[in-house]
Design an enzyme around this catalytic site. Structure first.
Site, PDB file in Angstrom:
ATOM      1  N   CYS A   1       0.860  -1.186   0.000  1.00 25.59           N
ATOM      2  CA  CYS A   1       0.000   0.000   0.000  1.00 25.59           C
ATOM      3  C   CYS A   1       0.895   1.234   0.000  1.00 25.59           C
ATOM      4  CB  CYS A   1      -0.968  -0.027   1.182  1.00 25.59           C
ATOM      5  SG  CYS A   1      -0.174  -0.028   2.808  1.00 25.59           S
TER       6      CYS A   1
ATOM      7  N   ASP B   1      -7.886   4.027   1.178  1.00 24.80           N
ATOM      8  CA  ASP B   1      -6.946   4.420   2.221  1.00 24.80           C
ATOM      9  C   ASP B   1      -7.731   4.869   3.457  1.00 24.80           C
ATOM     10  OD1 ASP B   1      -5.095   5.648   3.820  1.00 24.80           O
ATOM     11  OD2 ASP B   1      -4.194   6.852   2.226  1.00 24.80           O
TER      12      ASP B   1
ATOM     13  N   ASN C   1       2.336   1.322   4.376  1.00 27.59           N
ATOM     14  CA  ASN C   1       2.638   0.023   5.025  1.00 27.59           C
ATOM     15  C   ASN C   1       2.343   0.058   6.533  1.00 27.59           C
ATOM     16  OD1 ASN C   1       5.508  -2.216   5.488  1.00 27.59           O
ATOM     17  ND2 ASN C   1       3.414  -2.743   5.072  1.00 27.59           N
TER      18      ASN C   1
ATOM     19  N   CYS D   1      -1.350   0.610   7.402  1.00 30.03           N
ATOM     20  CA  CYS D   1      -2.794   0.331   7.527  1.00 30.03           C
ATOM     21  C   CYS D   1      -3.217  -0.863   6.678  1.00 30.03           C
ATOM     22  CB  CYS D   1      -3.620   1.558   7.140  1.00 30.03           C
ATOM     23  SG  CYS D   1      -3.324   3.004   8.191  1.00 30.03           S
ATOM     24  N   ARG D   2      -3.317  -0.666   5.376  1.00 29.93           N
ATOM     25  CA  ARG D   2      -3.917  -1.705   4.530  1.00 29.93           C
ATOM     26  C   ARG D   2      -3.040  -2.930   4.320  1.00 29.93           C
ATOM     27  NH1 ARG D   2      -4.988   2.304  -0.242  1.00 29.93           N
ATOM     28  NH2 ARG D   2      -3.104   3.130   0.746  1.00 29.93           N
ATOM     29  N   SER D   3      -1.765  -2.728   3.931  1.00 30.22           N
ATOM     30  CA  SER D   3      -0.963  -3.920   3.597  1.00 30.22           C
ATOM     31  C   SER D   3      -0.583  -4.761   4.818  1.00 30.22           C
ATOM     32  CB  SER D   3       0.255  -3.567   2.736  1.00 30.22           C
ATOM     33  OG  SER D   3       1.124  -2.674   3.383  1.00 30.22           O
TER      34      SER D   3
HETATM   35  P1  4NP Z   1      -1.717   2.753   4.216  1.00 26.19           P
HETATM   36  O1  4NP Z   1      -2.337   4.078   4.852  1.00 26.19           O
HETATM   37  O2  4NP Z   1      -1.187   3.101   2.849  1.00 26.19           O
HETATM   38  O3  4NP Z   1      -2.885   1.833   4.135  1.00 26.19           O
HETATM   39  O4  4NP Z   1      -0.638   2.269   5.168  1.00 26.19           O
HETATM   40  C1  4NP Z   1      -1.608   5.281   4.929  1.00 26.19           C
HETATM   41  C2  4NP Z   1      -0.806   5.518   6.012  1.00 26.19           C
HETATM   42  C3  4NP Z   1      -0.133   6.714   6.109  1.00 26.19           C
HETATM   43  C4  4NP Z   1      -0.263   7.662   5.124  1.00 26.19           C
HETATM   44  C5  4NP Z   1      -1.057   7.407   4.029  1.00 26.19           C
HETATM   45  C6  4NP Z   1      -1.730   6.221   3.932  1.00 26.19           C
HETATM   46  N1  4NP Z   1       0.400   8.903   5.238  1.00 26.19           N
HETATM   47  O5  4NP Z   1       0.218   9.755   4.361  1.00 26.19           O
HETATM   48  O6  4NP Z   1       1.171   9.099   6.185  1.00 26.19           O
END
Ligand code: 4NP
Length: 157
Positions: A8, A125, A11, A13-15
């Site tokens: 994602c 996201d 790294n 939340c989703r992945s």
């Molecule tokens: P992820 O979520 O891609 O599912 O891990 C996010 C976590 C942090 C951020 C964006 C998306 N960020 O912009 O910090």
């Protein structure tokens, strides 16, 4: 051994959610000695961090502990090491396509293509949303994980 990498943006939340959930599914099918699983982010902001507390809580509500995972950034060599490099959304897919060495494009997949009946192609996201967003991520990840496991079991036969 079939090797799977979920990717994602951050790294956190989703992945890592997909990594924890898919590992649990694989274990329940007795395939943990045949399928190796990891996750990474296209961005580097959270390298070394544990999953977001809300992602940890959503996983724990399903009996899955992802607190020990640590974020890392996806790299070019991942396309040599992993059979499946799986993007959580189309933006991740586009970024990974730029990272992918020539001739390895067949390893790159969009996660929700393994769950065509969800009616969406992106795992959204959840970072700037609330608890509901994390629950929605789990539902989509569960459905796509089942489709992915079906596909890998065909590879293993
Ligand atoms: P992820 O979520 O891609 O599912 O891990 C996010 C976590 C942090 C951020 C964006 C998306 N960020 O912009 O910090």
């Amino acid at each position: 051994m079939v090797k799977v990498l979920f990717v994602c943006l951050g790294n956190i939340c989703r992945s890592p959610t997909a990594e924890g959930l898919f590992r649990d599914l694989v274990r329940r099918h007795g395939l943990d000695d045949r399928i190796a699983i990891d996750s990474a982010g296209t961005g580097a902001w959270h390298v070394g961090s544990a999953p977001d507390k809300r992602a940890q809580a959503a996983a724990l509500r399903r009996g899955i502990d992802i607190s020990g995972l640590r974020a890392r950034q996806a790299r070019r060599e991942d396309f040599e090491r992993f059979d499946y490099v799986i993007a959580m959304d189309r933006e991740n897919h586009r970024d990974l396509r730029h990272l992918c060495p020539p001739g390895r494009e067949d390893r790159l997949h969009l996660f929700l293509d393994f769950a065509p009946d969800t009616g969406t192609r992106d795992v959204p996201d959840p970072y700037y949303g609330g608890r509901q967003g994390f629950e929605h991520v789990h539902d989509l990840v569960e459905r796509a994980s089942a489709g992915l496991l079906d596909r890998i079991r065909q590879d293993l036969e």
